[in-house]
Design a protein around this motif. Structure first.
Motif, PDB file in Angstrom:
ATOM      1  N   PRO A   1      26.083  14.506 -20.633  1.00 11.15           N
ATOM      2  CA  PRO A   1      25.678  14.225 -22.014  1.00 11.15           C
ATOM      3  C   PRO A   1      24.164  14.240 -22.164  1.00 11.15           C
ATOM      4  O   PRO A   1      23.422  13.971 -21.218  1.00 11.15           O
ATOM      5  CB  PRO A   1      26.240  12.819 -22.260  1.00 11.15           C
ATOM      6  CG  PRO A   1      27.368  12.693 -21.305  1.00 11.15           C
ATOM      7  CD  PRO A   1      26.949  13.464 -20.083  1.00 11.15           C
TER       8      PRO A   1
ATOM      9  N   THR B   1      23.604   9.681 -18.300  1.00 12.33           N
ATOM     10  CA  THR B   1      24.363   8.439 -18.379  1.00 12.33           C
ATOM     11  C   THR B   1      23.612   7.357 -17.619  1.00 12.33           C
ATOM     12  O   THR B   1      22.852   7.637 -16.701  1.00 12.33           O
ATOM     13  CB  THR B   1      25.776   8.614 -17.766  1.00 12.33           C
ATOM     14  OG1 THR B   1      25.648   9.115 -16.433  1.00 12.33           O
ATOM     15  CG2 THR B   1      26.612   9.563 -18.589  1.00 12.33           C
TER      16      THR B   1
ATOM     17  N   TYR C   1      37.139   7.891 -26.136  1.00 13.86           N
ATOM     18  CA  TYR C   1      36.896   8.313 -27.515  1.00 13.86           C
ATOM     19  C   TYR C   1      37.973   9.332 -27.847  1.00 13.86           C
ATOM     20  O   TYR C   1      38.011  10.427 -27.275  1.00 13.86           O
ATOM     21  CB  TYR C   1      35.499   8.932 -27.632  1.00 13.86           C
ATOM     22  CG  TYR C   1      35.159   9.489 -28.999  1.00 13.86           C
ATOM     23  CD1 TYR C   1      34.629   8.668 -29.988  1.00 13.86           C
ATOM     24  CD2 TYR C   1      35.359  10.832 -29.294  1.00 13.86           C
ATOM     25  CE1 TYR C   1      34.291   9.177 -31.232  1.00 13.86           C
ATOM     26  CE2 TYR C   1      35.031  11.357 -30.538  1.00 13.86           C
ATOM     27  CZ  TYR C   1      34.507  10.528 -31.502  1.00 13.86           C
ATOM     28  OH  TYR C   1      34.178  11.030 -32.738  1.00 13.86           O
TER      29      TYR C   1
ATOM     30  N   SER D   1      34.271  -0.872 -31.482  1.00 14.01           N
ATOM     31  CA  SER D   1      32.866  -1.255 -31.367  1.00 14.01           C
ATOM     32  C   SER D   1      32.720  -2.618 -30.702  1.00 14.01           C
ATOM     33  O   SER D   1      31.841  -2.821 -29.846  1.00 14.01           O
ATOM     34  CB  SER D   1      32.224  -1.270 -32.757  1.00 14.01           C
ATOM     35  OG  SER D   1      30.870  -1.661 -32.682  1.00 14.01           O
TER      36      SER D   1
ATOM     37  N   HIS E   1      29.822  -4.006 -22.311  1.00 14.54           N
ATOM     38  CA  HIS E   1      28.406  -3.867 -21.949  1.00 14.54           C
ATOM     39  C   HIS E   1      27.821  -5.222 -21.565  1.00 14.54           C
ATOM     40  O   HIS E   1      27.072  -5.335 -20.580  1.00 14.54           O
ATOM     41  CB  HIS E   1      27.609  -3.290 -23.134  1.00 14.54           C
ATOM     42  CG  HIS E   1      27.596  -1.793 -23.191  1.00 14.54           C
ATOM     43  ND1 HIS E   1      26.847  -1.025 -22.325  1.00 14.54           N
ATOM     44  CD2 HIS E   1      28.246  -0.926 -24.002  1.00 14.54           C
ATOM     45  CE1 HIS E   1      27.023   0.256 -22.610  1.00 14.54           C
ATOM     46  NE2 HIS E   1      27.867   0.348 -23.621  1.00 14.54           N
TER      47      HIS E   1
ATOM     48  N   PRO F   1      29.954   4.914 -19.292  1.00  8.01           N
ATOM     49  CA  PRO F   1      30.228   4.963 -20.726  1.00  8.01           C
ATOM     50  C   PRO F   1      31.174   6.106 -21.111  1.00  8.01           C
ATOM     51  O   PRO F   1      30.768   7.079 -21.737  1.00  8.01           O
ATOM     52  CB  PRO F   1      28.838   5.156 -21.332  1.00  8.01           C
ATOM     53  CG  PRO F   1      28.124   5.973 -20.303  1.00  8.01           C
ATOM     54  CD  PRO F   1      28.634   5.480 -18.966  1.00  8.01           C
TER      55      PRO F   1
ATOM     56  N   GLU G   1      31.115   7.189 -24.860  1.00  2.82           N
ATOM     57  CA  GLU G   1      29.986   8.031 -25.277  1.00  2.82           C
ATOM     58  C   GLU G   1      30.091   9.435 -24.693  1.00  2.82           C
ATOM     59  O   GLU G   1      29.703  10.409 -25.343  1.00  2.82           O
ATOM     60  CB  GLU G   1      28.670   7.372 -24.863  1.00  2.82           C
ATOM     61  CG  GLU G   1      28.322   6.121 -25.645  1.00  2.82           C
ATOM     62  CD  GLU G   1      28.201   6.379 -27.147  1.00  2.82           C
ATOM     63  OE1 GLU G   1      27.711   7.467 -27.525  1.00  2.82           O
ATOM     64  OE2 GLU G   1      28.592   5.494 -27.921  1.00  2.82           O
TER      65      GLU G   1
ATOM     66  N   LYS H   1      32.676  11.195 -26.776  1.00  8.26           N
ATOM     67  CA  LYS H   1      32.123  11.400 -28.119  1.00  8.26           C
ATOM     68  C   LYS H   1      31.162  12.579 -28.118  1.00  8.26           C
ATOM     69  O   LYS H   1      31.123  13.383 -29.060  1.00  8.26           O
ATOM     70  CB  LYS H   1      31.405  10.135 -28.581  1.00  8.26           C
ATOM     71  CG  LYS H   1      30.888  10.198 -30.013  1.00  8.26           C
ATOM     72  CD  LYS H   1      30.258   8.873 -30.421  1.00  8.26           C
ATOM     73  CE  LYS H   1      29.759   8.927 -31.856  1.00  8.26           C
ATOM     74  NZ  LYS H   1      29.141   7.622 -32.268  1.00  8.26           N
ATOM     75  N   GLU H   2      30.401  12.712 -27.028  1.00 10.84           N
ATOM     76  CA  GLU H   2      29.488  13.847 -26.886  1.00 10.84           C
ATOM     77  C   GLU H   2      30.259  15.157 -26.814  1.00 10.84           C
ATOM     78  O   GLU H   2      29.825  16.169 -27.369  1.00 10.84           O
ATOM     79  CB  GLU H   2      28.627  13.655 -25.637  1.00 10.84           C
ATOM     80  CG  GLU H   2      27.832  14.882 -25.182  1.00 10.84           C
ATOM     81  CD  GLU H   2      26.711  15.258 -26.132  1.00 10.84           C
ATOM     82  OE1 GLU H   2      26.197  16.382 -25.996  1.00 10.84           O
ATOM     83  OE2 GLU H   2      26.340  14.446 -26.997  1.00 10.84           O
TER      84      GLU H   2
END
Length: 311
Positions: free
Chosen positions: A78, A82, A214, A226, A233, A245, A248, A251-252
């Motif tokens: 990503p 990361t 995701y 969320s 975290h 992650p 994320e 999502k990327e």
């Protein structure tokens, strides 16, 4: 040149891994019977050719499967990379001392491998193969302790028996998605995760937390997702453990690389497919290798890990 000789190296490796039981059975069959004479010998030769042809067909099928997975879009890190996992001292120490390394992949259905088309395509098996390539002189075992439908309450019930008692050097704990889907209380979930991490650390293991995926199923619950991400975290920071992650990263894939969900998620809108598991394992493995650092195991670890596509 034989068919195997014409295959790309990665396809041959995957093919042989899939056909090892068949090849073993051939050896056993040949060793169990004396060499035949005359017509019996001809019949035996014909039988061997039939088995050989079947084996070749399996090799071709396995190679095609591997090729199909690898021919999709590359697995890229990503943007921005990361977050580093820390040093993973227990794993690093075992590798440096040339001692066996035991890793437990603990989680729910995405650890178990729901959505993959074969056991070798689950993320724990992909990760094991990558780490063995990176450290060819090491004895590395990755135990799959994933069980579909579970989250923190069920996992805590089997934490001691299925994780801590294995005396792992590293526990990769994937959870949170089912907590979101089942509307579990975030505060209670957080307490269980923190308690579980503490128990794992007390047993002498490094820990890496893996957050929810995701996917369409989690995107439909943005507020709960969320909260879960923030909670995990926080636990990672409080307990000073590694964090991957996954949310994320996926999502990327969708928003940054413009990949359709169907490119990495199966039809249920939740679980990853073979490519998704392969890329997830590749990026996770890259981070583990970077965290461990350069360790001499007969050959040096590559100075820079390139995650171009899942292997």
């Amino acid at each position: 040149m034989s068919f195997i000789g014409q295959l790309p190296r990665f396809a041959v490796v995957a093919a042989l891994a899939l056909t090892t039981p068949a090849l073993t059975s051939i050896v056993h069959a040949e060793g169990a019977q004396p060499v035949a004479q005359g017509s019996e010998a001809a019949a035996a030769d014909a039988a061997k050719k039939g088995v050989a042809a079947t084996t070749i067909d399996r090799v071709k099928q396995a190679a095609q499967t591997a090729t199909d997975i690898l021919s999709r879009v590359p697995c890229r890190t990503p943007k921005g990379g990361t977050k580093a996992m820390g040093t993973l001292p227990h794993v690093a120490g075992k590798l440096a001392a040339h001692k066996p390394v035991v890793i437990v992949a603990f989680g729910s259905s995405s650890t178990q491998g729901h959505g993959s088309t074969a056991p070798e395509f689950t993320y724990p098996n992909r990760l094991a193969a990558q780490l063995r390539r990176a450290y060819p002189g090491a004895d590395i075992t990755v135990l799959n302790r994933g069980k579909g439908g579970e989250d923190a309450p069920e996992m805590m019930a089997r934490l001691q028996a299925e994780v801590i008692n294995s005396k792992p050097d590293l526990v990769i704990w994937q959870l949170g998605t089912n907590a979101v889907l089942r509307n579990l209380d975030p505060g209670e979930t957080g307490k269980m995760i923190e308690d579980g991490v503490g128990r794992i650390q007390a047993g002498g293991s490094d820990v890496v937390l893996v957050d929810p995926q995701y996917s369409p199923a989690t995107v439909e619950k943005p507020e709960s997702t969320s909260k879960m991400l923030a909670l995990m975290h926080k636990v990672a920071e409080l307990r000073k453990v590694g964090y991957f992650p996954r949310f994320e990263v996926m999502k990327e894939w969708h928003e940054g690389q413009q990949m359709a969900f169907s490119s990495f998620v199966i039809a249920d809108g939740l679980h990853m497919n073979d490519w998704g598991y392969a890329c997830f394992a590749q990026l996770l493995g890259d981070n583990i290798i970077k965290s461990v650092g350069t360790i001499k195991m007969g050959t040096n670890e590559p100075a820079q890990q390139q995650a171009q596509r899942p292997l």
